[in-house]
Structures are given as C-alpha cells and as structure tokens.
Enzyme design. Structure first.
Site, short mmCIF file in Angstrom:
data_model
loop_
_atom_site.label_atom_id
_atom_site.label_comp_id
_atom_site.label_asym_id
_atom_site.label_seq_id
_atom_site.Cartn_x
_atom_site.Cartn_y
_atom_site.Cartn_z
N TRP A 94 -3.15 -2.53 -1.39
CA TRP A 94 -2.94 -3.97 -1.60
C TRP A 94 -3.78 -4.64 -0.51
O TRP A 94 -3.44 -4.57 0.67
CB TRP A 94 -1.46 -4.31 -1.45
CG TRP A 94 -1.16 -5.75 -1.76
CD1 TRP A 94 -0.89 -6.28 -2.99
CD2 TRP A 94 -1.05 -6.83 -0.82
NE1 TRP A 94 -0.65 -7.64 -2.87
CE2 TRP A 94 -0.75 -7.99 -1.55
CE3 TRP A 94 -1.22 -6.94 0.56
CZ2 TRP A 94 -0.59 -9.24 -0.95
CZ3 TRP A 94 -1.06 -8.19 1.15
CH2 TRP A 94 -0.74 -9.31 0.39
N CYS A 113 0.85 -1.19 0.00
CA CYS A 113 0.00 0.00 0.00
C CYS A 113 0.89 1.25 0.00
O CYS A 113 2.00 1.23 0.51
CB CYS A 113 -0.95 0.09 1.19
SG CYS A 113 -1.98 -1.34 1.41
N LYS A 160 5.31 -4.58 -4.46
CA LYS A 160 6.78 -4.62 -4.45
C LYS A 160 7.32 -4.91 -3.06
O LYS A 160 8.28 -5.65 -2.91
CB LYS A 160 7.29 -3.28 -4.97
CG LYS A 160 8.80 -3.15 -5.00
CD LYS A 160 9.37 -3.90 -6.16
CE LYS A 160 10.89 -3.80 -6.24
NZ LYS A 160 11.45 -4.90 -7.03
N ASN A 168 -1.56 2.08 6.11
CA ASN A 168 -0.77 0.93 5.65
C ASN A 168 -0.54 0.02 6.85
O ASN A 168 -0.29 0.51 7.95
CB ASN A 168 0.63 1.36 5.18
CG ASN A 168 0.58 2.01 3.82
OD1 ASN A 168 -0.46 2.11 3.20
ND2 ASN A 168 1.74 2.45 3.37
N GLY A 169 -0.55 -1.29 6.64
CA GLY A 169 -0.28 -2.21 7.74
C GLY A 169 -1.53 -2.99 8.10
O GLY A 169 -2.48 -3.08 7.31
N GLU A 176 14.56 -19.65 -8.72
CA GLU A 176 14.36 -18.25 -9.07
C GLU A 176 13.72 -18.11 -10.45
O GLU A 176 12.81 -17.30 -10.66
CB GLU A 176 15.70 -17.50 -8.98
CG GLU A 176 15.73 -16.10 -9.58
CD GLU A 176 14.72 -15.11 -8.98
OE1 GLU A 176 14.07 -15.44 -7.98
OE2 GLU A 176 14.58 -14.02 -9.54
N LYS A 216 10.13 -16.33 -11.13
CA LYS A 216 9.98 -15.19 -12.04
C LYS A 216 8.92 -15.48 -13.08
O LYS A 216 8.09 -14.64 -13.37
CB LYS A 216 11.34 -14.91 -12.68
CG LYS A 216 11.56 -13.48 -13.05
CD LYS A 216 12.32 -12.68 -12.02
CE LYS A 216 11.65 -12.63 -10.67
NZ LYS A 216 12.47 -12.11 -9.62
N GLU A 240 5.37 -15.44 -11.50
CA GLU A 240 5.02 -14.11 -11.03
C GLU A 240 4.62 -13.18 -12.19
O GLU A 240 3.66 -12.42 -12.08
CB GLU A 240 6.27 -13.56 -10.31
CG GLU A 240 6.18 -12.16 -9.79
CD GLU A 240 7.47 -11.75 -9.08
OE1 GLU A 240 8.56 -12.24 -9.44
OE2 GLU A 240 7.39 -10.90 -8.18
N HIS A 289 11.80 -38.74 -8.10
CA HIS A 289 11.17 -39.11 -6.83
C HIS A 289 9.70 -38.68 -6.78
O HIS A 289 9.12 -38.56 -5.70
CB HIS A 289 11.95 -38.50 -5.66
CG HIS A 289 13.35 -39.03 -5.57
ND1 HIS A 289 13.62 -40.33 -5.22
CD2 HIS A 289 14.54 -38.45 -5.84
CE1 HIS A 289 14.93 -40.52 -5.26
NE2 HIS A 289 15.51 -39.39 -5.64
N ARG A 319 3.54 -0.34 -4.99
CA ARG A 319 3.38 -0.89 -3.64
C ARG A 319 2.03 -1.57 -3.44
O ARG A 319 1.78 -2.18 -2.40
CB ARG A 319 3.51 0.24 -2.61
CG ARG A 319 4.90 0.80 -2.51
CD ARG A 319 4.92 1.89 -1.48
NE ARG A 319 4.75 1.35 -0.15
CZ ARG A 319 5.73 1.18 0.72
NH1 ARG A 319 6.95 1.51 0.39
NH2 ARG A 319 5.49 0.69 1.91
O1 M6R Z 1 12.21 -6.36 -0.65
P1 M6R Z 1 12.61 -7.81 -0.46
O2 M6R Z 1 13.85 -8.15 -1.22
O3 M6R Z 1 12.72 -8.19 0.98
O4 M6R Z 1 11.43 -8.64 -1.07
C1 M6R Z 1 11.39 -10.04 -0.95
C2 M6R Z 1 10.39 -10.66 -1.87
O5 M6R Z 1 9.10 -10.18 -1.57
C3 M6R Z 1 10.70 -10.36 -3.34
O6 M6R Z 1 11.98 -10.77 -3.69
C4 M6R Z 1 9.67 -11.05 -4.27
O7 M6R Z 1 9.80 -12.43 -4.18
C5 M6R Z 1 9.84 -10.54 -5.70
N1 M6R Z 1 8.60 -10.00 -6.18
C6 M6R Z 1 10.32 -11.55 -6.65
O8 M6R Z 1 10.49 -11.03 -7.95
#
Ligand code: M6R
Length: 606
Positions: free
Chosen positions: A74, A2, A601, A98-99, A478, A482, A485, A501, A27
């Site tokens: 969010w 947010c 983010k 926020n929170g 990773e 990606k 996401e 397995h 955000r």
């Molecule tokens: O700000 P941070 O690096 O702590 O964030 C951690 C994860 O939320 C972040 O890496 C998330 O997995 C990304 N959106 C991946 O692309």
C-alpha cells in the site's frame, strides 16, 4: 498496511509465498513482489497492480529457491510502480518493509554522498543500502542489521535476505507487527498470523525493538538492546476454512450476512451477569469514572460517536468523541477520573494506537474495544474487551462495526446500572432489545433485492447525501462513508438540521438524499427537512419503520420499511441496509468491493 511473508524450509518458496500473499492482499494491493535465493543468488520478481499480475509473471518467469520473502504494498512513498514495489534490494541484500522510515531523506543523502545508488522513490530502499554498507565494511550479518536498525527512525517490520546465504532470514520490528510461525522443518514469517492459516498454528509474536535471525538450525531473537531474549510461542486458532467466502460472491457480503451470528455472540456476552468481571475488566474502577472519551478512526470513530449518546443517556456520563488522528495535537487534558475508550477492529491502526499511548503516558484509565486480541493495542492497553466479530477480511468494516456497537451498548448499560441511573425495568427493556436484534437483522437481510433496486438508482447519480438526527446522525456518517468507500460515489453524511445552513444549495434532481428517520420524537423535524429537499427537486430515499413509512412513504422516491426496535438501538438496525446499499452499488458498478482502490484494511501509518 502492506503485507509481509517469509519462508525458510524444504520446498520451493515462491508458490507458498504467493498463496500467503493472497491472504494478506487485504492489507494493501497496489503492487507485489518476492525474492528467493537459489544457488546463493538473489532472484527478485515484482509487478505493479494486483497480486494476480505477480502470479502471471511468475508463471512466465518462475524463480527457484527454498527460502524467500514476499510483500504486497500500500504505497506511502512513491507511486505504485514495479520499481517502487518491494522487495527493495542492493547488490547483496533484499528487503521487504511495512511502515515508514521517517528519516529516510537524511540517510539517503548520506548514502548518495558515499557513492550508493538509488533506483526507487521509496523510503524503504535506504534499508538494504544501509545494511549493504555495513556488510561492505566487514560487519557480520547480525551486526549489519543491528547497526542498520539503530539508525532508522519511524515504524517498521522488516525482513532481510542476503545473497550467498540461503539459510538466513533476518527480521526487525518496531511499531509494525511481525510474527514467526513454526512447523516441523519450516519457519514462516508474516506481518499477520492470518497469512499462516493452514500452514501453522504455532506462533511467536516479536515485540517492539526485537530483531530475529531465522535459520534451519533455529531462531535467535534479540531485544532492543540486541541482547538474546526468549519470546514464548502461542497457539492461534485461525483455520484455512475461515478464509473462504462460504458460497458468497464477496467477503463483504459474507460478513454482512454473518452479523446475526456475530451479534448474537456479542449480545450473549454483554447480557450475562458480571460479564465485565469475566472479561477481566473487573478491576477498572467504573464507579469512580466521571467522564468518557471515545477514540477511533473511520467507521470505528462513528461507533464512538453513537456510543457517546448512550453513555450520556444511559449512564449520565459526559461522553466525548475524538478523531484519534487529531487527539494528541491539541494537548488534551487527561483527567484522573476519565475513562478513555479506544475502538479498533484491527488493534493496529497507528492513529488510534498513538492516542492510546498518549493516554497511557498521561496515566489515564484506558480500555480498548478490539476484534484482534493479539494486536499491539491489546498488548498495550490496560484493559481490553473483545467484540466477538471473528475474522473480517473485506476492507469495509461491517460486522466489526455492529459488534463494536453491541459491546459499547453493553458497557454503557453496565455504567448506567453502577451509577444507578437505570431502573431494573429499564435495564430489562434494553436487554430484551439487544436480544431481539439478530432476528431483526435477518429480516433486513431479506430486503437485499429491494435495496439492490435502490442501489441501481444511486449508481446513476454522482453524489448522495445521508441525513439523520440524534443517533441517526452518526449512522448517516457511517452510511456515507460506506457508500463512498465501496462505490466511489461522492457521499456526505450530515446532521439533518445542518442542511439549511449551507449544503442544501447542492440539492438537485441528480443529488439524492438518504433519510434515516425512525418514527421517534425527532421524526417530525426530519420530515420537515425532507420536504425542504423535495421542494428543491431532490430525490428522497427514506429508511423508517412501518409507522414512518405509512406517514410519508408514498411521497418519497424510494422507501424501505425497517423493524421498529428499542429507540437507542436503532443505529445497529439502520446500519445494515446502508451496508447493503454500498455493497450493491459497488457490485452494480463492477468494482472490487472487497479491495476498494487506494485503501487497505489496517492503516498502520499515521
Ligand atoms: O482497524 P480499525 O477499526 O482501527 O480501522 C479504522 C478505520 O480505518 C476503518 O474503520 C475504516 O474506516 C474502514 N475501512 C471503514 O469501512
């Protein structure tokens, strides 16, 4: 998670709030809203969906006022509807938050019993109603806010506006960041200094427990016991230009292409003599460290996994990776000579922050590796190191991940040297390997069109598997993260040896596997896994170097030839095409790659 913005000045607030919300949209972006005050009256406009919906609404139904607050959401409590969007308001109080208010149910029950009426499903709505209750009882604005926050449990950054007072924004911070920006006749508020780029560089960071009253006369800040306190101003160097896409269609693509430059900066740092002393980490007793715990979330956690191989290999130090969100639930033992390393781009990720707090409470050595050095984690960690990635705005972590890896590699090398596990010659080989990386990344960026063709094929499949061995295992994780996401294609990352397995039962013609296999000592084993997949009709996309592709490239459906680099640095190189694969897949599917659905983010709730 947010975004909050506030404005008190001489101009119309709503265009300024809207423009700043655009910078905060990364955000959270499932609904947005603003409140202004004109002729003493509160005007609230809200819209579900992306910010553009609010912008359209404000064109049709403009609101006036030289004071205002805004929010991009969010959702945590209640669906992403207009009614649940912020601001949440009572008769005389309007609030953005926020929170999470953890005890909102008890407060809500009590307020309902007292005759207060709720409209939304949010936890936030208790805040304006509680404050309204104290105002109704005759308390001043200041006392009403203080009484309200004293009853709240959880984390919050809150801005309050009051009907009939167009000269007061009240703020409260506990666990979620909030900054005040100052310029000559204007005061701004934001959950992130970034939102104020181009407006002001003079910033006051509120501390946890602070509240603040902003008026045209000036700002008064109170600490957690509601006593007046001074918080100094700092200057931030974010320029409006940093927020542009620089000719790229998306921030994600821009940030992928910024990697050679960003990495060069990080590599220059870690390859210079005594870099840890210069980074003020010199007092960390590295020669006494007997084990390393690495903690992070999502992509940052995969950086930790990769680094744990490096700490073991280069420094012969036991390296253990932890998912930050799980860490404290198993009562972890913090040994006095262990070093806990926290990896985070934002420095605000609630799960990582709470793991850091656990280690600090248990008196463990701690070091955070961060992109945002003005973040809560930077303030709370005993030591922190910057990753030099600069602003990363796309939700996907790209350049932050590879820069995190460079700093972690530099740290592992340094520990290898201190622990006399590396000869001068070996150290020089790694150093040279690092220095060559930016050039190799440029070569891979030139493969973008080839990668786009592979993405075209991937987007025709509902699922994908990413496999690798050794350092390629976390790299595969990773790559899968990606892809899912950004393109919403279901993807799993896996250790290649695990396939037989269980997961191999999924393999069929429409279930491709991306195989990460540099031609190293593990190549032949991964090759066998490829054959197992092929004999079950599974398509293979092979990423290897020239030797690997020469060996098996002709037998696979797609192949991509990557530069041969120092074996320990392969994760950095193999990640770049995986980022491009995810990017192109999302674009081909017509998706909003910078703001994927349901994500934000910076994840500031646990
Ligand atoms: O700000 P941070 O690096 O702590 O964030 C951690 C994860 O939320 C972040 O890496 C998330 O997995 C990304 N959106 C991946 O692309």
């Amino acid at each position: 998670m947010c975004g909050i913005i506030g404005y008190l000045g001489k101009n119309e607030a709503s265009p300024i709030l809207l423009e700043s919300l655009r910078r905060l949209e990364y955000r959270g972006y499932d609904s947005a809203g603003i409140t202004t005050i004109h002729n003493g009256k509160l005007f609230v406009k809200k819209a579900a969906g992306r910010l553009v919906n609010l912008a359209d609404l404000l064109v049709k139904e403009p609101i006036r006022g030289k004071i205002g607050i805004g929010h991009t959401r969010w959702a945590t409590h209640g669906k992403a509807t207009t009614i649940n969007a912020h601001p949440q308001s009572s008769n005389n109080v309007s609030v953005v938050h926020n929170g999470i208010i953890e005890n909102y149910k008890e407060i809500k029950k009590q307020l309902i019993e007292e005759g207060y009426f709720f409209r939304s499903e949010t936890d936030t709505e208790v805040i304006p109603l509680l404050c309204q209750k104290f105002l109704d009882q005759g308390y001043s604005y200041t006392d009403s806010v203080h009484q309200t926050v004293d009853l709240l449990k959880g984390q919050y950054a809150i801005c309050f506006l009051f009907e009939n007072n167009d000269d007061l924004i009240f703020l409260a911070r506990s666990g979620s960041p909030l900054v005040i920006g100052h310029s000559r006749s204007t005061t701004y508020v934001a959950s992130d200094a970034l939102a104020l780029a181009g407006l002001t560089k003079e910033i006051t960071y509120l501390e946890d427990g602070d509240t603040a009253a902003i008026s045209r006369e000036g700002t008064t800040i109170f600490d957690s016991s509601h006593k007046n306190v001074h918080r100094s101003k700092t200057f931030v160097s974010i320029n409006a230009i940093d927020l542009q896409k620089g000719g790229f269609k998306h921030y994600m693509l821009k940030e992928i292409h910024e990697q050679p430059k960003a990495l060069a900066k990080a590599i220059q740092t870690v390859t210079s003599e005594n870099w840890l002393d210069e980074a003020s980490v010199g007092n960390l007793p590295l020669d006494e460290i007997e084990g390393v715990n690495l903690l992070g979330c999502g992509t940052a956690e995969y950086a930790c996994m990769i680094a744990s191989y490096w700490f073991e290999n280069l420094a012969k130090l036991p390296g253990r990776t932890e998912i930050a969100s799980e860490f404290k639930y198993r009562d972890p033992i913090i040994k006095p000579n262990d070093l806990s390393i926290f990896v985070s781009q934002s420095g605000e990720t609630a799960d990582t922050l709470s793991a850091l707090r656990y280690v600090i409470k248990n008196k463990g050595h701690n070091l955070s590796i961060l992109n945002n050095l003005a973040s809560t984690m930077a303030k709370e960690s005993t030591y922190s190191l910057p990753i030099h990635a600069d602003l990363e705005l796309s939700v996907a972590s790209t350049k932050a991940f590879t820069c995190q890896l460079v700093i972690l590699a530099g740290l592992a090398l340094e520990l290898g040297k201190i622990r006399k596990n590396l000869s001068r010659k070996e150290y020089e080989q790694y150093r040279e390997g690092l220095l060559n990386l930016p050039g190799y990344i440029n070569i891979i960026l030139d493969l973008s069109e080839e990668i786009r063709k592979i993405a075209q094929f991937l987007t025709e499949c509902p699922n994908a598997l990413f496999i690798g061995r050794g350092l390629m295992f976390p790299t595969a994780l990773e790559g899968a993260l990606k892809l899912k996401e950004i393109s919403y294609i279901h993807a799993e990352g896996m250790a290649a040896g695990e396939l037989k397995h269980g997961p191999i039962s999924l393999i069929e013609r429409t279930f491709p596997t991306v195989v990460l296999a540099p031609s190293d000592y593990l190549f032949d084993k991964t090759k066998s896994n490829m054959e197992e997949i092929q004999s079950r009709n599974g398509p293979i996309i092979l990423l290897s170097d020239a030797r690997g592709i020469d060996d098996v490239g002709k037998d696979v459906d797609f192949s991509l030839t990557l530069p041969k680099v120092h074996p320990l640095l392969t994760p950095i190189i193999y990640t770049i095409p995986l980022q491009l694969l995810a990017y192109h897949s999302g674009v081909i599917k017509g998706l909003d790659v910078d703001n994927p659905r349901h994500l934000a983010k910076s994840v500031t709730v646990e």
